[in-house]
Scaffold this motif. Structure first.
Motif, PDB file in Angstrom:
ATOM      1  N   SER A 166     -15.040  -5.771  -7.724  1.00  8.37           N
ATOM      2  CA  SER A 166     -14.232  -5.094  -8.736  1.00  8.37           C
ATOM      3  C   SER A 166     -12.818  -5.639  -8.836  1.00  8.37           C
ATOM      4  N   SER A 167     -12.344  -6.377  -7.832  1.00  7.37           N
ATOM      5  CA  SER A 167     -10.959  -6.840  -7.860  1.00  7.37           C
ATOM      6  C   SER A 167     -10.794  -8.324  -7.552  1.00  7.37           C
ATOM      7  N   ASP A 182      -6.867 -12.403  -7.170  1.00  9.34           N
ATOM      8  CA  ASP A 182      -6.918 -10.960  -6.918  1.00  9.34           C
ATOM      9  C   ASP A 182      -6.426 -10.252  -8.166  1.00  9.34           C
ATOM     10  N   ASN A 184      -5.805  -7.110  -8.551  1.00  5.51           N
ATOM     11  CA  ASN A 184      -4.835  -6.046  -8.289  1.00  5.51           C
ATOM     12  C   ASN A 184      -3.415  -6.593  -8.263  1.00  5.51           C
ATOM     13  N   THR A 185      -3.221  -7.694  -7.554  1.00  5.39           N
ATOM     14  CA  THR A 185      -1.886  -8.277  -7.448  1.00  5.39           C
ATOM     15  C   THR A 185      -1.645  -9.381  -8.475  1.00  5.39           C
ATOM     16  N   ARG A 457       6.524   0.055  -8.967  1.00  5.99           N
ATOM     17  CA  ARG A 457       5.364   0.331  -8.121  1.00  5.99           C
ATOM     18  C   ARG A 457       5.900   0.697  -6.745  1.00  5.99           C
ATOM     19  N   GLU A 460       2.468  -0.531  -2.791  1.00  4.01           N
ATOM     20  CA  GLU A 460       1.778  -1.789  -3.012  1.00  4.01           C
ATOM     21  C   GLU A 460       0.372  -1.697  -2.444  1.00  4.01           C
ATOM     22  N   SER A 461      -0.590  -2.272  -3.164  1.00  6.88           N
ATOM     23  CA  SER A 461      -1.965  -2.275  -2.659  1.00  6.88           C
ATOM     24  C   SER A 461      -2.085  -3.289  -1.542  1.00  6.88           C
ATOM     25  N   SER A 463      -4.607  -5.659   0.392  1.00  9.32           N
ATOM     26  CA  SER A 463      -5.947  -6.233   0.294  1.00  9.32           C
ATOM     27  C   SER A 463      -6.513  -6.621   1.645  1.00  9.32           C
TER      28      SER A 463
END
Length: 1201
Positions: A166-167, A182, A184-185, A457, A460-461, A463
């Motif tokens: 999904s990412s 990625d 997400n980032t 943000r 931060e996500s 990974s």
């Protein structure tokens, strides 16, 4: 028409784009396939071409349902059925994207993706659509809004993309690499090199990545490493298309002929089980596209560019009767796609038309599509306009419905209060390069984002964490959300709250009521604090490490011994591993293994701490073994996975090493046996743990034996065959270690689920076992279970809470068999009563190991997680600290130390408490080793030594080293002062009330240490004046306060007496051990930065001698002026002058207080001191005329030194 923006290969079809759109039928096909569809001969409308009501769609047979024009005259480059909604997406050679809704192909949205390049691939995601062009990846909402626009290198020529999860996205093209991005980032995370350039098609199954190359090859790559596992050379010319289904791979393409490339009518089919080609499939059309359409059978759809389509089985024969014809408006079909439901086929041609073929009148594109959002129509209000400039205009002209309910705009005050959002953090690169002028900082623009724009943000996500480690935020005292995982307060990450006094008023006793020493966490790379404590509480390691001393400047064994000495001396006060971590950062192997974290990563918790501490565990044991080997040339570090030789040469090898015999058996019968050693083992879990939900029971001893005596099949070099061959690798144990170290390797949800499942099975078995024992004696209700463990209870049984989440045994029993085998089993107190004491069995190769420590990873998304240790502290430690002899389990969480129940050490709730490292020790281990500590530091360290600086030899020295007859004795006075430089600036923030809050204190490093003689004929003459060489970057020399100038610490240009920190540290350690008393001003901070623990009865600090309770501390300069009539620290500080002044002040204190016998008279002197200080505003007067109050009558009898 301008064709410059189109594919050059399409220029020859330009006349056909303007010709009448007459339906053209292949001469060999049935004319009835037109199905009465009439096209307008005068042109093509922009609306969808309607299907007449007379068209009959036969169930199960594909027929044309609708045709529609996406963009007149511009070839369709790609088509894609949306995987989430009932939509069809089409991209053109002009970079335009169009979407159509439902089987009626109603136009939904249309927008420009790229101004010059064609759209080469489309991929639908849950929140938008990905479009790939030549060197651009764009993510857009279904309505056309841009979510992100990622520009690739202008030299890239991308053709294919593949969504692996999904990412994560793979992007390939004509270059010799594939990018991993990625989502997400929106950053490139990996670049995989491709041996055969030109990846134009990518597919994925649960076994491989499949890459189709322009050279005609198809490569099969590993899902984790992306390395080539197999390769099929399908066509000699080029590859056109391929697809994978089940165990079959089918491909079409072009073969090389004398006249050039020719379309090959043989489809190449490969069996993925045997990894070989099967009989090629001959078809009756020129294949350009192919797809598996698995419904009842695994049939293939083969499409030619002229519009012919044939269905056939990949392992059967093609039947000419199975051919139907698509009627393209242009001469060529440019794209083909199949819906997820297999009910619809989409074709795009070179004139911009899209044809939808279905097998039912009302098809669906997806099995489960979500509802599509449509734009609301614009409602034109018929109310009269109001002129707001007219003050007298009545607002009642706007009709409002009469209602008694509360209006939506009538918000309560709690919801309408202003709540300003928190400012996002400043970029770490800006803070690093910032130069301050006053309270304003200036830094160059790092150009990582657009000017005056910062994305908001706060979180931060991350990974690097696996999905199982993404726990919800730990609620503090919230009971209304019981489904959230509660992290116990004592396990949460502890932080030091700094005031303007620094650490002096922080209450460490609140966190540690024991006499053991904690470790401070604010130092860089202090994540290893828990492992330092584990090594310290291993009595043989503690003693043997402290007996070690060598000449190497950065020796981890030496620094760890110094730190252990501090932990021995401490009576509950926290210590810090500054010097140990400083030496740790200088070792290149630590950096190569990724063990040195950046400050930003450590603060945000981005590093996976569980993996990090396990790598650190392997590294420190190997490094200590090498440092303590009695060799002239220390061995090179063999890496995280390697073994070492001659383990008996070091005490670490004697304690931790396990001698093994590795046997490699080739299928040719050749057997190779090699001896090796290892310092620790890694748990290897059963293969069934990844999908076994049946709850199969595995004892920990079974898994441990499997990990120690590892059997595996792998490729290895065979000397007999002279090539790599499949071999059977087996490992047998020759000698068991005294300390068994185990890395748990719970790094993903698979291993976490295995631990969780085994704990559940063990819990059910334990409850069943104990309930059976209870039923034999007396019937108990479940509510009475908790009383069974009490002294009043009939039986001594663990409570329900103590049995939960427990799989790890407190003891294990190991036995070496005669045939080099190893028996491992869990061991309990009941087993010892049955088999007898363990010491009696050791003669027969039977050993019992007791659990001594567990290191766990605490998952807390608020703080990024932390590492703590459960340690069973032995009798010798309690005897030294508390004067009692017993064993007790403790929790060590940096400077928080708390006794715990032994069951808590083996309870692992995998939602927030994950095991990382286990330490088992042989029973009666301490009796096998000499535990006497002999201080290795000798008096020779105080004698004269050479300077590291080259120029210092030509200048006079500032000190006279001690002679043999001047060696200090217990109780002698030594004046001491130290100067420091700053390595990292303080991190602070301003609160809304204007006060400053320290987030992280500045990191200081000692730069100069001076010791002066405190008695004898040479009193006041320094015998140590060392400048400390440093390899770390200095951000501020603090010249005004330290007297240190740039270049003083550089061995190439310094004119000072330059030494290493270790050399000066040994001198001070010798003085402490011999029992001298240090006199100085502010020694507490000096010893803290030097990283020394000095007993309080050996410190005479003038800052406290001349201090009244609840009053301010007085500077050395003011005390020297007031009592000694000395003007010191004029322009800069000098440590020799400060140390002498402190000695004189101590002499003055003895005089004024009559050696401490008249505290009341000295109290009056202090009152006069504070009154004078307030009048002078604590500043020493500058004019020459004003004299010190020392000359006043009240002090006339005081003698000057």
């Amino acid at each position: 028409m301008n064709f410059e923006g189109l594919d050059p290969g399409l220029a020859e079809y330009a006349p056909a784009m303007h010709s009448a759109l007459d339906p053209v039928l292949d001469a060999h096909l049935n004319p009835s396939l037109l199905q009465n569809v009439e096209l307008d001969p005068e042109g093509v409308a922009l609306e969808a071409l309607p299907v007449q009501e007379s068209v009959h769609i036969m169930e199960g047979v594909y027929s044309e349902l609708h045709s529609v024009v996406a963009e007149v005259g511009v070839p369709v480059s790609v088509s894609h059925f949306d995987l989430h909604e009932e939509m069809l997406w089409v991209g053109s050679h002009g970079g335009h994207a169009t979407s159509f809704f439902g089987p009626a192909l109603e136009r939904y949205s249309s927008f420009q993706v790229n101004g010059s390049d064609d759209i080469r691939q489309i991929q639908s995601l849950e929140n938008g659509i990905l479009f790939l062009t030549k060197n651009n990846l764009k993510y857009m909402a279904r309505g056309g809004l841009i979510i992100f626009d990622y520009l690739l290198d202008e030299n890239e020529d991308m053709h294919s993309l593949l969504l692996t999860d999904s990412s994560t996205l793979l992007v390939g093209g004509l270059q010799n690499h594939i990018l991993e991005i990625d989502l997400n980032t929106v950053q490139e995370t990996q670049k995989y090199t491709v041996e055969t350039p030109g990846v134009t098609i990518m597919r994925q199954t649960n076994r491989f990545f499949f890459c189709g190359h322009t050279s005609g090859k198809v490569s099969l790559r590993d899902l984790r490493t992306f390395k080539v596992e197999h390769e099929f050379d399908a066509f000699s010319g080029s590859l056109s298309d391929f697809d994978v289904h089940g165990n079959l791979l089918a491909a079409c393409g072009f073969s090389s002929r004398l006249t050039g490339l020719a379309c090959d009518r043989f489809l190449k089919v490969y069996d993925l089980r045997m990894m070989r080609a099967i009989t090629p499939l001959q078809v009756h059309v020129d294949p350009a596209f192919l797809r598996f359409i698995p419904t009842y059978t695994s049939r293939l759809a083969i499409i030619s560019q002229s519009g012919q389509c044939q269905f056939c089985e990949p392992t059967g024969l093609a039947n000419p009767a199975d051919i139907f014809h698509v009627n393209p408006v242009g001469p060529l079909l440019m794209t083909f796609d199949v819906s997820a439901s297999k009910q619809a086929l989409a074709f795009g041609d070179s004139e911009g038309c899209v044809h939808l073929w279905t097998d039912s009148p009302e098809p669906s594109f997806n099995p489960y599509s979500r509802e599509t959002e449509f734009a609301l129509p614009c409602l034109v209000d018929s109310l009269p306009p109001l002129d707001w400039s007219q003050d007298l205009l009545p607002l009642s002209l706007i009709p409002v419905p009469l209602t008694t309910d509360t209006l939506l705009s009538d918000w309560p005050a709690a919801n309408s209060a202003p709540a300003p959002r928190r400012a996002p953090p400043v970029d770490a690169e800006i803070l690093r390069t910032m130069k301050k002028v006053g309270f304003i900082g200036y830094a160059p623009n790092p150009r990582t984002r657009l000017r005056n724009q910062i994305p908001y943000r706060l979180k931060e996500s991350d990974s690097e964490f696996d999905s199982f480690s993404q726990v919800t935020e730990s609620p503090v005292g919230r009971e209304e959300e019981p489904h959230l995982h509660m992290v116990s307060k004592k396990y949460r990450k502890v932080t030091i709250k700094y005031s303007k006094l620094g650490l002096e008023d922080f209450d460490f006793k609140h966190y540690n009521k024991t006499l053991f020493a904690g470790l401070e966490p604010h130092i860089p790379n202090a994540y290893c604090n828990c492992m330092i404590q584990v090594l310290y509480f291993l009595e043989p390691v503690r003693c043997l490490i402290q007996n070690h001393l060598c000449q190497k400047e950065f020796c981890l064994a030496c620094e760890l011994g110094f730190l252990f000495h501090m932990l021995d001396l401490s009576r509950g006060d926290p210590c810090q591993g500054n010097n140990f971590l400083r030496a740790f950062r200088t070792i290149p192997e630590a950096s190569a293994l990724g063990l040195i974290l950046a400050d930003s990563d450590e603060a945000s918790g981005k590093g996976n701490l569980a993996r990090l501490i396990q790598r650190w565990n392997r590294f420190i044991l190997t490094q200590l073994h090498q440092d303590m080997q009695e060799l002239e040339v220390p061995q090179a570090y063999r890496g995280a996975g390697g073994s070492f030789c001659s383990s008996g040469d070091s005490v670490i090898g004697q304690l931790f090493s396990c001698e093994m015999e590795n046997c490699s058996l080739c299928r040719c019968g050749s057997e190779t046996v090699r001896a090796s050693s290892t310092l620790l083992f890694t748990l290897s879990y059963p293969d069934g743990s990844n999908g076994d939900k049946t709850g199969k029971n595995y004892d920990f001893a079974q898994v441990l034996k499997r990990s120690i005596c590892l059997d595996q099949n792998t490729q290895a070099w065979c000397d007999n065959c002279e090539k790599y061959q499949p071999t059977i690798q087996t490992r047998n144990i020759r000698h068991l270690p005294d300390i068994l170290v185990i890395n748990c390797e719970v790094n993903s949800s698979k291993e976490a689920d295995f631990w969780r499942m085994q704990a559940e099975v063990a819990f059910k078995m334990a409850v069943k076992k104990h309930s059976g024992e209870i039923s034999k004696n007396k019937e108990f209700a479940l509510a009475d279970w908790k009383e069974l463990g009490s002294p009043e209870g009939v039986l001594v049984c663990p409570s329900i809470e103590e049995l939960k989440n427990v799989w790890l045994p407190f003891s294990i029993r190991m036995k070496m068999t005669k045939n080099k085998g190893l028996d491992v089993c869990n061991w309990t107190d009941g087993d010892e009563m049955q088999w007898g004491p363990a010491r009696a069995e050791e003669e027969h190769g039977v050993y019992v190991y007791d659990l001594m420590a567990t290191v766990v990873h605490i998952l807390d998304s608020r703080t990024g997680g932390s590492l703590v240790a459960h340690i069973k502290v032995g009798e010798t430690y309690h005897q030294r600290k508390e004067g009692v002899t017993h064993q007790q389990w403790y929790l060590f969480n940096d400077f928080l130390i708390e006794p715990i129940d032994k069951h808590e050490a083996v309870q692992f709730d995998m939602n927030w408490k994950v095991p990382a490292i286990l330490y088992y020790v042989k029973r009666n281990l301490n009796s096998r080793y000499n535990l006497n500590i002999k201080n290795p530091i000798e008096a020779s360290v105080l004698l004269a030594e050479a300077s590291l600086a080259r120029k210092q030899r030509k200048t006079h020295t500032t000190f006279i080293p001690l002679m043999l007859n001047e060696m200090p004795q217990i109780g002698d006075l030594v004046g001491l002062d130290a100067e420091f430089v700053t390595l990292n600036e303080e991190e602070a923030e301003l609160r809304s009330d204007g006060t400053k809050s320290t987030i992280k204190p500045s990191q200081m490093s000692v730069a100069r240490i001076t010791c002066v003689r405190g008695q004898g004929p040479n009193e006041g003459i320094p015998f140590i004046d060392d400048y400390i060489s440093t390899q770390e970057q200095v951000v501020d020399y603090l010249t005004q306060y330290s007297g240190i100038k740039p270049g003083d610490l550089d061995a190439k240009i310094s004119s000072k007496h330059l030494t290493t920190l270790k050399s000066t540290y040994l001198k001070l350690r010798f003085l402490i051990d011999i029992g001298v008393k240090f006199v100085g001003h502010g020694l507490q901070k000096d010893f803290r930065v030097i990283n020394l623990m000095v007993p309080k009865d050996q410190v005479l600090d003038t800052v406290y001698l001349f201090h009244m309770p609840r009053k301010r501390m007085i500077s050395l300069r003011f005390l020297a002026w007031y009592f000694l009539d000395l003007k010191i620290q004029g322009e800069t500080h000098d440590s020799i002058e400060d140390a002498r002044t402190a000695l004189q002040l101590y002499r003055k204190y003895l005089e004024l207080s009559k050696n401490g016998t008249e505290p009341e008279s000295f109290h009056k002197v202090l009152k006069g001191l504070y009154e004078k200080g307030r009048k002078m505003d604590w500043k020493v007067p500058e004019p020459e005329g004003q004299t010190s109050p020392k000359n006043a009558a009240v002090f006339s009898s005081v003698l000057a030194l």
